[in-house]
Each structure stands twice: as C-alpha cells, then as structure tokens.
Design an enzyme around this catalytic site. Structure first.
Site, PDB file in Angstrom:
ATOM      1  CG  PHE A 130      30.197  27.021  16.402  1.00 51.11           C
ATOM      2  CD1 PHE A 130      31.299  27.162  15.554  1.00 51.11           C
ATOM      3  CD2 PHE A 130      29.370  28.123  16.584  1.00 51.11           C
ATOM      4  CE1 PHE A 130      31.556  28.370  14.906  1.00 51.11           C
ATOM      5  CE2 PHE A 130      29.621  29.328  15.935  1.00 51.11           C
ATOM      6  CZ  PHE A 130      30.708  29.451  15.092  1.00 51.11           C
ATOM      7  CG  ASP A 216      26.959  28.445  23.381  1.00 55.45           C
ATOM      8  OD1 ASP A 216      25.842  28.890  23.056  1.00 55.45           O
ATOM      9  OD2 ASP A 216      27.975  28.565  22.677  1.00 55.45           O
ATOM     10  CE  LYS A 245      23.260  30.683  15.541  1.00 56.33           C
ATOM     11  NZ  LYS A 245      24.419  30.157  16.265  1.00 56.33           N
TER      12      LYS A 245
HETATM   13  C1  LIG Z   1      25.776  30.604  16.501  1.00 55.80           C
HETATM   14  C2  LIG Z   1      26.422  30.133  17.742  1.00 55.80           C
HETATM   15  C3  LIG Z   1      27.425  30.896  18.380  1.00 55.80           C
HETATM   16  C4  LIG Z   1      28.013  32.142  17.787  1.00 55.80           C
HETATM   17  O1  LIG Z   1      27.104  33.171  17.624  1.00 55.80           O
HETATM   18  P1  LIG Z   1      27.516  34.432  16.708  1.00 55.80           P
HETATM   19  O2  LIG Z   1      26.335  35.358  16.858  1.00 55.80           O
HETATM   20  O3  LIG Z   1      27.705  33.916  15.318  1.00 55.80           O
HETATM   21  O4  LIG Z   1      28.767  34.989  17.263  1.00 55.80           O
HETATM   22  C5  LIG Z   1      27.940  30.416  19.569  1.00 55.80           C
HETATM   23  N1  LIG Z   1      27.482  29.277  20.117  1.00 55.80           N
HETATM   24  C6  LIG Z   1      26.524  28.538  19.537  1.00 55.80           C
HETATM   25  C7  LIG Z   1      26.063  27.272  20.200  1.00 55.80           C
HETATM   26  C8  LIG Z   1      25.979  28.917  18.316  1.00 55.80           C
HETATM   27  O5  LIG Z   1      25.054  28.162  17.723  1.00 55.80           O
END
Ligand SMILES: *Cc1c(COP(=O)(O)O)cnc(C)c1O
Length: 411
Positions: A130, A216, A245
């Site tokens: 994700f 990420d 986050k």
């Molecule tokens: C939550 C998340 C995102 C996206 O972040 P948003 O602030 O919702 O755009 C991207 N990568 C990872 C691994 C995430 O957990």
C-alpha cells in the site's frame, strides 16, 4: 439516513470526542482503549502535552506563509529526520515536506523519475503493498482490484511477489527501472514481514544495477517496529525514505528524505506544495520528534511489543502473530472473521482494526503501559472466545454498546 459525505469509508458508529494517552472517550461518555492509534499515527498517545503546547503556541504565532519564504522550523525538523534515518548519525540527506503519505511517495516517484532520466522511469513495487490513493501511488500499490475502476493509471509501474528476490531481480531491468519501492513490512497488506535478508538483498541488487531503493516507512517508521526505521534492522541504508503517519502525532505532515546526491536532481520548480512544511505542521513534527527521542520510543516498542506479541499468540483463536515491535498482526484461525472481532472489540471498549479478512492489527501508542496491554489482551480473549463460539460476548454486554455493522477499515 442520507449523508452528505462521499461513501469512501464505512465508519463504525462511534464518535470519539476526546482522548488522553491510550484512552479515547465517545460522545456518550464511554471510554475505550486505543490499540490502533488512528492507524499508527498517534504514537505518543492522544493529547500529548508537549505536542499540544507546541501546536497551541504556534497557532498564536504564525500558521502559514508559503514556501516562497524561508521557514524558521524546516531546517530543524529536516535535520532531526536526517539524524533518525542515520540511526543517530547525521547523513547530510535532504528532505521535502508534504502533507500526507501519498504525497511523500509522489515526491519520491518524481525524484526517482528525474534521477533515472528519460526512458528509465519505471517503479517496481510489491504485490500486497500500500503506497497511497493518488493515481501514481495507487498504481504503485500492489492491489490490482483497487486499480481496475480508475484505469488508465499513470504508466510505469510493475509489481512482483513480496519477499521474492528472484522475481525482483527479473523485474528490475536497469535500462527501464528507476526505482524499487518497498515497505519493510506490509502494513495494510496484513502486517506481512518479508523473509530475513530480503531488504539487504534488494539493496545489493539495486546497487549492482544503479537503481534507487525507495523505502516506504510511512507506517513502519519513527520507532514503531522497535528501530527508528525498520530498515535499520537489516543494516542497510536506502536512497530515499518516506515518512508520514506518526510524524506529527496526529497533525498531518509528511516527509520524503533522500541522500544528497539523489535529492540534487530536484531544482526550483520541479516540485512543490502550498501547505508542505508549513509552521503549524512542523511545530507538531518538531515536538513529536523531540519527545520521541527523549523517550527512546524504539526501545519502548521493542519491550512492549515482545510482551504483547507473546500474550496475543497465546490467545485461543490466534494462529500466529506477525510483525515487529508495536506493529503486530494477529492471524486468526480459519473461520473467524477479523471484522467481527474488530466490531465486538469496539463494542467491548477496545479499538483495533482488520487490514485483511483474517488479520487483526494491533498498533497501540508506543507509550502504552504493560497494564494497558494486559487489559487489551483480556478484551481480545473474551471477544475471541465468544466469536469462536458464535455467541454474544459478555464483555460486549458489560460495555453496553451495540455492534457496528462492519468493523473493517475502509482500505
Ligand atoms: C498510510 C500509508 C500510506 C498513505 O498515507 P496517506 O497519508 O493516507 O496518504 C502510504 N504508505 C504506507 C505504507 C501507509 O501505511
């Protein structure tokens, strides 16, 4: 009842109105134990005094002036992020500030494309990953079912099985691929940990082929897995790291860190953001990072995480516990619906979520106490035994709240 909101989420029928530490309170005065942290966001707990006072002081001074002017906080916060990426050693990397995780990944993708040069623009990411909801980060997200309604998506994204080094090697064609983009642990994918050595092997492969390794760490970063960044457990350094986050403990703020040589390909006009790195967001980020370092949150995550994982693994109905530190996924026995467990837990006063059908994710604030962990485990034990029996939980009745129609998150 009709709603004026677009139906992108199916929210549980609970309205939280306040929080302190690991506790939330709803509009009917009921208390909850928060083991989700707004999806790994409020790592210092709700209403942390250092963040609250920094943000409220900033509100009275200056909220926003745009990036057309220098900013009194941005060097400070960027250097703190750089030092944490270096696990305490400054790396002289560069930071771009954004407002959300998807935007931080967009910055990373644009940076990789510019660094790769024309023709070398592809990004290889993993199935089950994700990376966000914008068109490019949606395509990077390795969940084809989520792509389908929005085709055509921006070109230049390929997916390989997560944890499979041979598949990665086969896809990482150095004449076309600018970057490999990976989560160190797939969070939304169900807290999936790759085989030991996978990230280090990906690093070696990228080095060999002149491809950037972009990690990420939006969910895994800032202490949650027991290290400042999850990649540090493998003794490697990526070229680009995205953070979001937990960075503002609830205030929206995100960052894309890159080593100086890579970052140097962005020149004025290449990228930007009206709000990115504005004083309000950075006041939260500075207070959050300062507090995280003072508390040494990675060691808290390691200690509480080890205890919590062991207790949860011993629960009836739990097949295995995956993850590291305080990013844990309880894999349930066949036939137990994680969404039902989440719904009943909420009704019993415990907030968790289900990233997939058979996984309950536990991501409490990193300041959670052993007593709070025991309390959460007791609720889970009661919920799992009643869900296992298919009967109404005594704990649910005791908490006096009806069940929500769907405990699953909107992801
Ligand atoms: C939550 C998340 C995102 C996206 O972040 P948003 O602030 O919702 O755009 C991207 N990568 C990872 C691994 C995430 O957990």
């Amino acid at each position: 009842m009709s709603s004026h909101l677009m139906a992108t989420y199916r929210p549980a029928p609970v309205r939280f109105v306040s929080g302190r530490g690991c506790r939330l309170r709803d509009d009917e005065g009921r208390e909850y134990l928060d083991f989700l942290s707004g999806i790994a966001v409020t790592s210092l707990g709700h209403a942390h005094p250092a963040v609250a006072s920094a943000v409220s002081a900033q509100v009275h001074e200056l909220l926003h002036v745009s990036n057309l002017f220098e900013n009194a906080l941005s060097e400070d916060v960027a250097s703190r992020i750089d030092a944490l990426v270096g696990d305490g050693t400054p790396l002289d990397g560069r930071v771009f500030f954004a407002n959300s995780g998807a935007e931080a990944n967009e910055a990373a993708i644009k940076l990789a494309r510019k660094f790769g040069g024309r023709g070398r623009h592809e990004v290889v990411s993993a199935l089950g990953s994700f990376h966000g909801r914008t068109l490019a980060t949606l395509h990077a997200t390795g969940q084809p079912a989520k792509h389908e309604p929005f085709a055509p998506l921006p070109e230049g994204f390929r997916h390989v099985a997560y944890g499979d080094l041979d598949a990665l090697a086969a896809a990482a064609d150095p004449t076309r691929v600018a970057a490999v983009l990976l989560e160190p642990i797939e969070g939304e994918g169900g807290v999936v940990v790759p085989p030991a050595g996978y990230l280090a092997a990906a690093r070696a492969l990228c080095d060999e082929r002149g491809i950037l390794l972009v990690l990420d760490e939006i969910q895994t970063g800032l202490g949650r897995t027991g290290r400042w960044f999850a990649f540090q457990a493998e003794g490697i350094l990526p070229d680009v790291v995205t953070v979001a986050k937990a960075l503002g403990n609830g205030v929206p703020v995100a960052a894309c860190w890159a080593r100086a040589e890579v970052a140097a390909c962005f020149v004025p006009g290449d990228h930007g953001s009206t709000f990115g790195g504005q004083p309000l967001a950075l006041s939260a980020a500075r207070a959050t990072l300062e507090t995280m370092v003072a508390l040494d949150v990675p060691s808290l995550a390691r200690e509480r995480g080890a205890e919590l994982a062991a207790s949860v693994a011993a629960l009836p109905g739990v097949r295995a516990v995956r993850g590291r530190g305080l990013l844990l996924g309880a894999v349930l026995d066949e036939g137990i619906d994680a969404a039902a467990v989440v719904r009943d837990a909420l009704a019993a006063g415990l907030v968790v979520n289900a990233p997939t059908r058979d996984v309950v994710r536990l991501a409490p604030p990193l300041v959670v106490t052993p007593a709070e962990c025991e309390e959460a485990v007791a609720v889970l034990r009661s919920v799992l035994s009643s869900v296992g029996r298919g009967a109404a939980s005594a704990a649910v009745a005791a908490h006096g709240r009806g069940a929500s129609p769907d405990g699953r998150s909107g992801r």
